[in-house]
Design an enzyme around this catalytic site. Sequence first.
Site, short mmCIF file in Angstrom:
data_model
loop_
_atom_site.label_atom_id
_atom_site.label_comp_id
_atom_site.label_asym_id
_atom_site.label_seq_id
_atom_site.Cartn_x
_atom_site.Cartn_y
_atom_site.Cartn_z
CB THR A 118 -5.21 -5.90 10.90
OG1 THR A 118 -4.29 -6.98 10.86
CG2 THR A 118 -6.61 -6.43 11.08
CB ALA A 119 -2.87 -0.98 10.66
CG PHE A 120 2.35 -1.13 12.76
CD1 PHE A 120 2.72 -0.79 14.06
CD2 PHE A 120 2.27 -0.12 11.83
CE1 PHE A 120 3.00 0.53 14.39
CE2 PHE A 120 2.56 1.20 12.16
CZ PHE A 120 2.92 1.51 13.45
N GLY A 134 -5.71 0.71 7.76
CA GLY A 134 -4.32 1.10 7.50
C GLY A 134 -4.27 2.51 6.94
CB SER A 135 -1.58 4.21 5.11
OG SER A 135 -1.45 3.25 4.08
CD GLU A 165 -12.97 1.80 10.68
OE1 GLU A 165 -12.55 2.94 10.98
OE2 GLU A 165 -14.11 1.40 10.98
CG LEU A 166 -8.67 4.12 5.01
CD1 LEU A 166 -8.86 4.67 3.61
CD2 LEU A 166 -7.95 2.78 4.99
CB CYS A 198 -6.11 5.45 13.48
SG CYS A 198 -7.18 4.57 14.62
P1 NAD Z 1 -0.31 0.23 5.99
O1 NAD Z 1 -1.31 0.92 5.13
O2 NAD Z 1 1.12 0.34 5.62
O3 NAD Z 1 -0.65 -1.32 6.09
C1 NAD Z 1 -1.89 -1.78 6.59
C2 NAD Z 1 -2.18 -3.15 6.03
O4 NAD Z 1 -2.49 -3.04 4.64
C3 NAD Z 1 -1.02 -4.14 6.12
O5 NAD Z 1 -1.54 -5.41 6.44
C4 NAD Z 1 -0.45 -4.13 4.71
O6 NAD Z 1 0.24 -5.30 4.36
C5 NAD Z 1 -1.72 -3.97 3.89
N1 NAD Z 1 -1.57 -3.41 2.55
C6 NAD Z 1 -0.81 -2.36 2.16
N2 NAD Z 1 -1.03 -2.09 0.87
C7 NAD Z 1 -1.93 -2.98 0.41
C8 NAD Z 1 -2.57 -3.20 -0.84
N3 NAD Z 1 -2.30 -2.44 -1.90
N4 NAD Z 1 -3.47 -4.20 -0.94
C9 NAD Z 1 -3.78 -4.96 0.14
N5 NAD Z 1 -3.19 -4.82 1.35
C10 NAD Z 1 -2.29 -3.82 1.49
O7 NAD Z 1 -0.56 0.81 7.47
P2 NAD Z 1 0.30 0.56 8.79
O8 NAD Z 1 1.58 1.33 8.70
O9 NAD Z 1 0.35 -0.90 9.13
O10 NAD Z 1 -0.65 1.23 9.91
C11 NAD Z 1 -0.69 2.60 10.19
C12 NAD Z 1 -1.84 3.28 9.46
O11 NAD Z 1 -3.08 2.64 9.76
C13 NAD Z 1 -2.02 4.72 9.89
O12 NAD Z 1 -2.34 5.48 8.76
C14 NAD Z 1 -3.21 4.65 10.85
O13 NAD Z 1 -3.91 5.86 10.99
C15 NAD Z 1 -4.04 3.60 10.19
N6 NAD Z 1 -4.98 2.99 11.13
C16 NAD Z 1 -6.31 3.31 11.02
C17 NAD Z 1 -7.22 2.79 11.94
C18 NAD Z 1 -8.67 3.17 11.87
O14 NAD Z 1 -9.47 2.48 12.49
N7 NAD Z 1 -9.07 4.20 11.16
C19 NAD Z 1 -6.79 1.90 12.94
C20 NAD Z 1 -5.43 1.57 13.00
C21 NAD Z 1 -4.54 2.12 12.08
#
Ligand code: NAD
Length: 512
Positions: free
Chosen positions: A164-166, A245-246, A267-268, A301
């Site tokens: 999950t994302a922050f 996440g991203s 879900e990015l 997001c």
């Molecule tokens: P992030 O991608 O930096 O991190 C998200 C998660 O992925 C964290 O738990 C991180 O530790 C993990 N992670 C990162 N690289 C990894 C890898 N190579 N392997 C496994 N795990 C890994 O994102 P963030 O800064 O926490 O959140 C913001 C981003 O999330 C934005 O781009 C936002 O649009 C997106 N987001 C999307 C949704 C959706 O439903 N589409 C919902 C919430 C957030």
Amino acid sequence: MTVSTTTRTREILGRLRLEDDNPGAFDGSWIAGSGERVESVNPATGEPLAAVRMASAAEYERVAEAAVEAFRAWREWPAPRRGEVVRQLGHELRRHKEDLGALVSLEVGKVRTEGLGEVQEMIDMCDLAVGMSRQLYGKTMHSERARHRMYEQWHPLGPVGIITAFNFPVAVWAWNAAVAAVCGDSMIWKPSHETPLTALAVTRIAEQVLRANDAPPIFGLVVAGREVGQIMTADRRLPLISATGSVTMGKAVGRTVADRVGRSLLELGGNNGVVVTESADLDLALRAVLFAAFGTAGQRCTTARRLFLQRGIAAEMKERLVKAARSISIGDPMEEDVLMGPLINQRAVDDMMRALETVRGQGGEVLCGGHRLDRPGFFVEPTVVAADVQMPITCEETFAPILYVFEFDDLDEAIEAHNAVPQGLSSAIFTLNVREAERFLAATGSDCGIANVNIATSGAEIGGAFGGEKETGGGREAGSDSWKIYMRRQTCTINWGTEMPLAQGVTFEVGP
Ligand code: NAD
């Protein structure tokens, strides 16, 4: 380093059974991780709230083994009984809503109603999943062969990895966990290391519910960095990885999971657009865009990042938008009447400032905002930019409150520009003209997973499937039939006759 000492914060943490130093892994019991000790920082003050001992590869292994064991037992529980456990989880979340909502505000910087709203979303997910637990329907179909019966059934899939994302530190877990649990799966949650405390608090609540029901420890947890995340995504014991996440993270996860021919639910990032035509109710559009662009400090997001204004109303809308953006109250999210809290960390502030430099370099004009605030914490101003669709920066998701405003003459042109970005999460049109609305929703209209009329891009309800197209990843969570990804489908054919006919009329007669 000492932890934040305000009495109120301490009381909230205490009621959620969090201490100054917390173990970062759960496999049915709590395990102090042998990884790094991270402090969770309150982004409104820059001060630490509490610390967590993160899990290393060794603790991950323990949690993964426990998840496999838990799955073996849990898959045999009838789905409605699993639903009863999820019902109780929803009940406990209701009891802890105030504190958990406050913790979301403290750890992520969301204003109070949004912190509470996030917990409400978890509760709603539990309610939805309880209903699903009696509706995991398979189809029966007529066989082409006499005295044969055919049907499809859905079985539990296995332990599921949830990343999950922050910015939605607990709701995203619930989108997955509530549904995966009724589907008969165990899971391992790897939250963002920016928001470990909310994950610990939720897992402690879930632990109580599991114990009260004598249920296996299906809700595993590893608070860990990217390295453990990578081990998890490569783990063949997890048939499904759900990652939020991203886009950068999603591409890496998607590749690793595809390499072992696993299933991923991605879900990015989004880069969501709102189109406002000359026939729109401008008051409605203005209110909606303000929340979508600057609510959650632009860290959803589904945040509206691109606004397309039809020429005839553009000047008026821009003027009203700038005036309203300047009036948004920014401050400590725990305080009443504050509408916009901080960004998550210093890096996010720097990223925003860097993006605005690029904006200026590419010919954009900052109409209002654009600065960090001179106070502790990671505060910035809501920012409106007059932009051109040719500016490459407008095709990127900068996770901050920057709204790019474009002008257009006709709707076809706006839709083309709207769709010309790599992301495809959420979209909206404001119009009172039914032809324009339907044009936007048609196959030739918005290319996003979510398309709205007269409401903006953020604030989705859990009843509909949530997710987006293109680089947003294609995953769908929450409502509708998204439970299917957490199960494996099996087609069964039963011959209850005395003949052995083959399908498609094939014959294979052997011997006398
Ligand atoms: P992030 O991608 O930096 O991190 C998200 C998660 O992925 C964290 O738990 C991180 O530790 C993990 N992670 C990162 N690289 C990894 C890898 N190579 N392997 C496994 N795990 C890994 O994102 P963030 O800064 O926490 O959140 C913001 C981003 O999330 C934005 O781009 C936002 O649009 C997106 N987001 C999307 C949704 C959706 O439903 N589409 C919902 C919430 C957030």
